[in-house]
Design a protein around this motif. Sequence first.
Motif, PDB file in Angstrom:
ATOM      1  N   UNK A   1      -6.212  12.898   0.716  1.00  0.00           N
ATOM      2  CA  UNK A   1      -6.380  13.953   1.910  1.00  0.00           C
ATOM      3  C   UNK A   1      -5.534  13.095   3.100  1.00  0.00           C
ATOM      4  N   UNK A   2      -5.586  13.788   4.179  1.00  0.00           N
ATOM      5  CA  UNK A   2      -5.007  13.197   5.440  1.00  0.00           C
ATOM      6  C   UNK A   2      -6.088  13.091   6.501  1.00  0.00           C
ATOM      7  N   UNK A   3      -6.060  11.865   7.034  1.00  0.00           N
ATOM      8  CA  UNK A   3      -7.147  11.831   8.123  1.00  0.00           C
ATOM      9  C   UNK A   3      -6.918  12.621   9.354  1.00  0.00           C
ATOM     10  N   UNK A   4      -7.780  13.380   9.863  1.00  0.00           N
ATOM     11  CA  UNK A   4      -7.577  14.352  11.040  1.00  0.00           C
ATOM     12  C   UNK A   4      -8.355  13.595  12.238  1.00  0.00           C
ATOM     13  N   UNK A   5      -9.345  12.821  12.091  1.00  0.00           N
ATOM     14  CA  UNK A   5      -9.943  12.295  13.092  1.00  0.00           C
ATOM     15  C   UNK A   5     -10.653  11.081  12.475  1.00  0.00           C
TER      16      UNK A   5
ATOM     17  N   UNK B   1      -2.867   9.548   8.878  1.00  0.00           N
ATOM     18  CA  UNK B   1      -2.378   8.797   7.584  1.00  0.00           C
ATOM     19  C   UNK B   1      -2.906   9.406   6.466  1.00  0.00           C
ATOM     20  N   UNK B   2      -2.160   9.312   5.350  1.00  0.00           N
ATOM     21  CA  UNK B   2      -2.401   9.960   4.159  1.00  0.00           C
ATOM     22  C   UNK B   2      -3.295   9.014   3.437  1.00  0.00           C
TER      23      UNK B   2
ATOM     24  N   UNK C   1       1.368   5.787   0.939  1.00  0.00           N
ATOM     25  CA  UNK C   1       2.546   5.897   1.457  1.00  0.00           C
ATOM     26  C   UNK C   1       2.890   7.116   2.126  1.00  0.00           C
ATOM     27  N   UNK C   2       3.789   7.157   2.919  1.00  0.00           N
ATOM     28  CA  UNK C   2       3.900   8.407   3.879  1.00  0.00           C
ATOM     29  C   UNK C   2       4.925   9.503   2.971  1.00  0.00           C
ATOM     30  N   UNK C   3       5.519   9.009   1.764  1.00  0.00           N
ATOM     31  CA  UNK C   3       6.448   9.947   1.068  1.00  0.00           C
ATOM     32  C   UNK C   3       5.970  11.237   0.726  1.00  0.00           C
TER      33      UNK C   3
ATOM     34  N   UNK D   1      -4.334  -1.162   0.805  1.00  0.00           N
ATOM     35  CA  UNK D   1      -3.124  -0.567   0.886  1.00  0.00           C
ATOM     36  C   UNK D   1      -2.250  -0.836  -0.031  1.00  0.00           C
ATOM     37  N   UNK D   2      -1.243  -0.017  -0.407  1.00  0.00           N
ATOM     38  CA  UNK D   2      -0.330  -0.095  -1.344  1.00  0.00           C
ATOM     39  C   UNK D   2       0.965  -1.209  -0.965  1.00  0.00           C
ATOM     40  N   UNK D   3       0.734  -1.395   0.392  1.00  0.00           N
ATOM     41  CA  UNK D   3       2.016  -2.134   1.013  1.00  0.00           C
ATOM     42  C   UNK D   3       1.292  -3.446   1.307  1.00  0.00           C
ATOM     43  N   UNK D   4       0.063  -3.567   2.233  1.00  0.00           N
ATOM     44  CA  UNK D   4      -0.305  -4.933   2.625  1.00  0.00           C
ATOM     45  C   UNK D   4      -1.249  -5.505   1.809  1.00  0.00           C
TER      46      UNK D   4
END
Length: 107
Positions: free
Chosen positions: A35-39, A81-82, A105-107, A64-67
């Motif tokens: 999902x996407x964080x709305x708050x 954030x997704x 990732x934002x993709x 994280x997939x990046x950090x």
Amino acid sequence: MAMKVTRNMRSFITLLCLTLSGPLAASRLVYERVGQITAVSPESDNIKIDGASYRLATKVDVHSTEKTDNSLNVHSLQSGAKIGYSLTTPAKDKEPEISSIWLLPEK
């Protein structure tokens, strides 16, 4: 002689693959929902994902997939954030809590 070298090389490659696959298996993306964080409000242990409210567990693992430096925590989370996330039920009569979050990732 060539057969012996081939067997030794095969054993070495197998051992190398098994050694390298351990850390990769441990870092697999394992979550139940996306999902996407709305708050987000870490101070009050609350987060909204796609408009639905959830309670954050006492200890939330944030990945994280990046950090990979383990510096992420619930204070690192931002609206928009997704994420992928997993829920746990702390007790029989309690609502499920979010116990782990993956920043995607934002993709």
